[in-house]
Design a protein around this motif. Structure first.
Motif, PDB file in Angstrom:
ATOM      1  N   SER A 117      -9.453   1.742   4.972  1.00 45.72           N
ATOM      2  CA  SER A 117     -10.054   2.997   5.413  1.00 45.72           C
ATOM      3  C   SER A 117      -9.083   4.157   5.227  1.00 45.72           C
ATOM      4  N   HIS A 118      -7.838   3.950   5.595  1.00 42.75           N
ATOM      5  CA  HIS A 118      -6.829   4.999   5.429  1.00 42.75           C
ATOM      6  C   HIS A 118      -6.593   5.308   3.947  1.00 42.75           C
ATOM      7  N   LEU A 119      -6.493   4.268   3.138  1.00 35.11           N
ATOM      8  CA  LEU A 119      -6.265   4.460   1.706  1.00 35.11           C
ATOM      9  C   LEU A 119      -7.438   5.203   1.071  1.00 35.11           C
ATOM     10  N   ARG A 120      -8.659   4.842   1.425  1.00 36.27           N
ATOM     11  CA  ARG A 120      -9.838   5.533   0.884  1.00 36.27           C
ATOM     12  C   ARG A 120      -9.869   6.998   1.319  1.00 36.27           C
ATOM     13  N   PHE A 121      -9.435   7.265   2.554  1.00 40.75           N
ATOM     14  CA  PHE A 121      -9.345   8.647   3.029  1.00 40.75           C
ATOM     15  C   PHE A 121      -8.368   9.439   2.157  1.00 40.75           C
ATOM     16  N   GLU A 122      -7.198   8.878   1.897  1.00 41.12           N
ATOM     17  CA  GLU A 122      -6.196   9.547   1.063  1.00 41.12           C
ATOM     18  C   GLU A 122      -6.709   9.743  -0.363  1.00 41.12           C
ATOM     19  N   TRP A 123      -7.441   8.751  -0.872  1.00 44.53           N
ATOM     20  CA  TRP A 123      -8.007   8.837  -2.217  1.00 44.53           C
ATOM     21  C   TRP A 123      -9.057   9.944  -2.274  1.00 44.53           C
ATOM     22  N   GLU A 124      -9.881  10.008  -1.244  1.00 46.82           N
ATOM     23  CA  GLU A 124     -10.899  11.060  -1.180  1.00 46.82           C
ATOM     24  C   GLU A 124     -10.242  12.441  -1.105  1.00 46.82           C
ATOM     25  N   LEU A 125      -9.187  12.560  -0.345  1.00 47.67           N
ATOM     26  CA  LEU A 125      -8.451  13.825  -0.256  1.00 47.67           C
ATOM     27  C   LEU A 125      -7.882  14.204  -1.627  1.00 47.67           C
ATOM     28  N   PHE A 126      -7.324  13.239  -2.328  1.00 47.18           N
ATOM     29  CA  PHE A 126      -6.828  13.461  -3.685  1.00 47.18           C
ATOM     30  C   PHE A 126      -7.964  13.937  -4.592  1.00 47.18           C
ATOM     31  N   THR A 127      -9.108  13.257  -4.521  1.00 47.65           N
ATOM     32  CA  THR A 127     -10.250  13.591  -5.366  1.00 47.65           C
ATOM     33  C   THR A 127     -10.774  14.994  -5.067  1.00 47.65           C
ATOM     34  N   GLN A 128     -10.833  15.347  -3.792  1.00 45.80           N
ATOM     35  CA  GLN A 128     -11.292  16.683  -3.434  1.00 45.80           C
ATOM     36  C   GLN A 128     -10.313  17.759  -3.912  1.00 45.80           C
ATOM     37  N   GLN A 145      -3.323   8.617 -13.824  1.00 48.15           N
ATOM     38  CA  GLN A 145      -2.402   7.609 -13.286  1.00 48.15           C
ATOM     39  C   GLN A 145      -2.458   7.588 -11.764  1.00 48.15           C
ATOM     40  N   ALA A 146      -2.487   8.771 -11.141  1.00 45.37           N
ATOM     41  CA  ALA A 146      -2.579   8.842  -9.680  1.00 45.37           C
ATOM     42  C   ALA A 146      -3.865   8.171  -9.205  1.00 45.37           C
ATOM     43  N   ASN A 147      -4.974   8.480  -9.846  1.00 39.30           N
ATOM     44  CA  ASN A 147      -6.257   7.886  -9.489  1.00 39.30           C
ATOM     45  C   ASN A 147      -6.208   6.364  -9.643  1.00 39.30           C
ATOM     46  N   ASP A 148      -5.558   5.918 -10.708  1.00 40.73           N
ATOM     47  CA  ASP A 148      -5.435   4.481 -10.960  1.00 40.73           C
ATOM     48  C   ASP A 148      -4.659   3.778  -9.845  1.00 40.73           C
ATOM     49  N   TYR A 149      -3.613   4.416  -9.332  1.00 39.36           N
ATOM     50  CA  TYR A 149      -2.851   3.794  -8.246  1.00 39.36           C
ATOM     51  C   TYR A 149      -3.699   3.658  -6.982  1.00 39.36           C
ATOM     52  N   ILE A 174       0.833  -1.212   0.000  1.00 37.60           N
ATOM     53  CA  ILE A 174       0.000   0.000   0.000  1.00 37.60           C
ATOM     54  C   ILE A 174       0.866   1.260   0.000  1.00 37.60           C
ATOM     55  N   VAL A 175       1.954   1.258   0.737  1.00 29.54           N
ATOM     56  CA  VAL A 175       2.878   2.408   0.692  1.00 29.54           C
ATOM     57  C   VAL A 175       3.397   2.586  -0.726  1.00 29.54           C
ATOM     58  N   SER A 176       3.682   1.502  -1.406  1.00 32.35           N
ATOM     59  CA  SER A 176       4.159   1.598  -2.795  1.00 32.35           C
ATOM     60  C   SER A 176       3.109   2.235  -3.696  1.00 32.35           C
ATOM     61  N   TYR A 177       1.858   1.796  -3.562  1.00 36.88           N
ATOM     62  CA  TYR A 177       0.786   2.397  -4.368  1.00 36.88           C
ATOM     63  C   TYR A 177       0.627   3.887  -4.044  1.00 36.88           C
ATOM     64  N   MET A 178       0.671   4.224  -2.766  1.00 37.84           N
ATOM     65  CA  MET A 178       0.490   5.620  -2.375  1.00 37.84           C
ATOM     66  C   MET A 178       1.671   6.488  -2.836  1.00 37.84           C
ATOM     67  N   ASN A 179       2.879   5.953  -2.749  1.00 33.57           N
ATOM     68  CA  ASN A 179       4.041   6.701  -3.234  1.00 33.57           C
ATOM     69  C   ASN A 179       3.946   6.947  -4.738  1.00 33.57           C
ATOM     70  N   LEU A 180       3.517   5.938  -5.470  1.00 32.75           N
ATOM     71  CA  LEU A 180       3.364   6.101  -6.917  1.00 32.75           C
ATOM     72  C   LEU A 180       2.266   7.110  -7.247  1.00 32.75           C
ATOM     73  N   ALA A 181       1.205   7.108  -6.466  1.00 32.88           N
ATOM     74  CA  ALA A 181       0.151   8.110  -6.662  1.00 32.88           C
ATOM     75  C   ALA A 181       0.709   9.508  -6.415  1.00 32.88           C
ATOM     76  N   GLU A 182       1.520   9.648  -5.381  1.00 32.06           N
ATOM     77  CA  GLU A 182       2.103  10.951  -5.055  1.00 32.06           C
ATOM     78  C   GLU A 182       3.049  11.436  -6.153  1.00 32.06           C
ATOM     79  N   VAL A 183       3.845  10.549  -6.701  1.00 34.26           N
ATOM     80  CA  VAL A 183       4.725  10.916  -7.809  1.00 34.26           C
ATOM     81  C   VAL A 183       3.896  11.313  -9.028  1.00 34.26           C
ATOM     82  N   SER A 184       2.829  10.575  -9.278  1.00 32.27           N
ATOM     83  CA  SER A 184       1.949  10.899 -10.404  1.00 32.27           C
ATOM     84  C   SER A 184       1.332  12.276 -10.237  1.00 32.27           C
TER      85      SER A 184
END
Length: 151
Positions: free
Chosen positions: A106-117, A72-76, A54-64
């Motif tokens: 739950s944490h990942l969905r929170f981060e995804w929601e923050l990205f989406t907002q 690409q970020a959304n996809d990660y 999960i850290v790998s997916y989140m790091n890749l989203a952050e780089v994207s």
């Protein structure tokens, strides 16, 4: 796990230096490493194994995001959630592992929601642009096929 840590550290350093292509490549290698050893690592230390992926997916989203690659970020984020869903459906999963997966999801969905907002309008534009590009390509392919057969 040591190799994953090494790759992740290098990816984070590249990201800090704004060497985004390098960070992306190293992040993808770290993700591949974490996924390749996941089953064995999960049996030894479930929390560390899940965290690595999960850290790998989140790091890749952050780089994207840094690269302004919104799709690409959304996809990660989406792939991270799918990964967790693939684990939690296993009927023999111990309760403590199930709780770990739920908490991580739950944490990942929170981060995804923050990205989406934060980037939702940019993501919407990228989705429309991607859809238009796909339709144009489809139309071009259709025209090419028709001209090849005399239509």
């Amino acid at each position: 796990m040591i190799y994953w840590q090494h790759l992740t550290r290098q990816a984070n350093e590249a990201h800090t230096r704004e060497a985004y292509v390098d960070a992306q490549e190293l992040g993808r290698k770290a993700l591949a490493c974490a996924e390749a050893t996941f089953k064995d690592d999960f049996e030894v230390d479930a929390e560390t194994a899940v965290s690595a992926v999960i850290v790998s997916y989140m790091n890749l989203a952050e780089v994207s995001v840094s690269m302004k690659e919104w799709l690409q970020a959304n996809d990660y984020f989406e792939r991270g959630v799918q990964f967790l869903q693939s684990i939690i459906v296993k009927p023999e999963l111990p309760t403590e592992h199930r709780e770990l997966i739920e908490l991580t999801a739950s944490h990942l969905r929170f981060e995804w929601e923050l990205f989406t907002q934060t980037y939702g309008s940019k993501l919407a534009v990228a989705k429309r642009t991607n859809r238009l590009r796909w339709l144009k390509q489809r139309n071009d392919d259709s025209s090419s096929w028709q001209s090849s057969y005399g239509y």
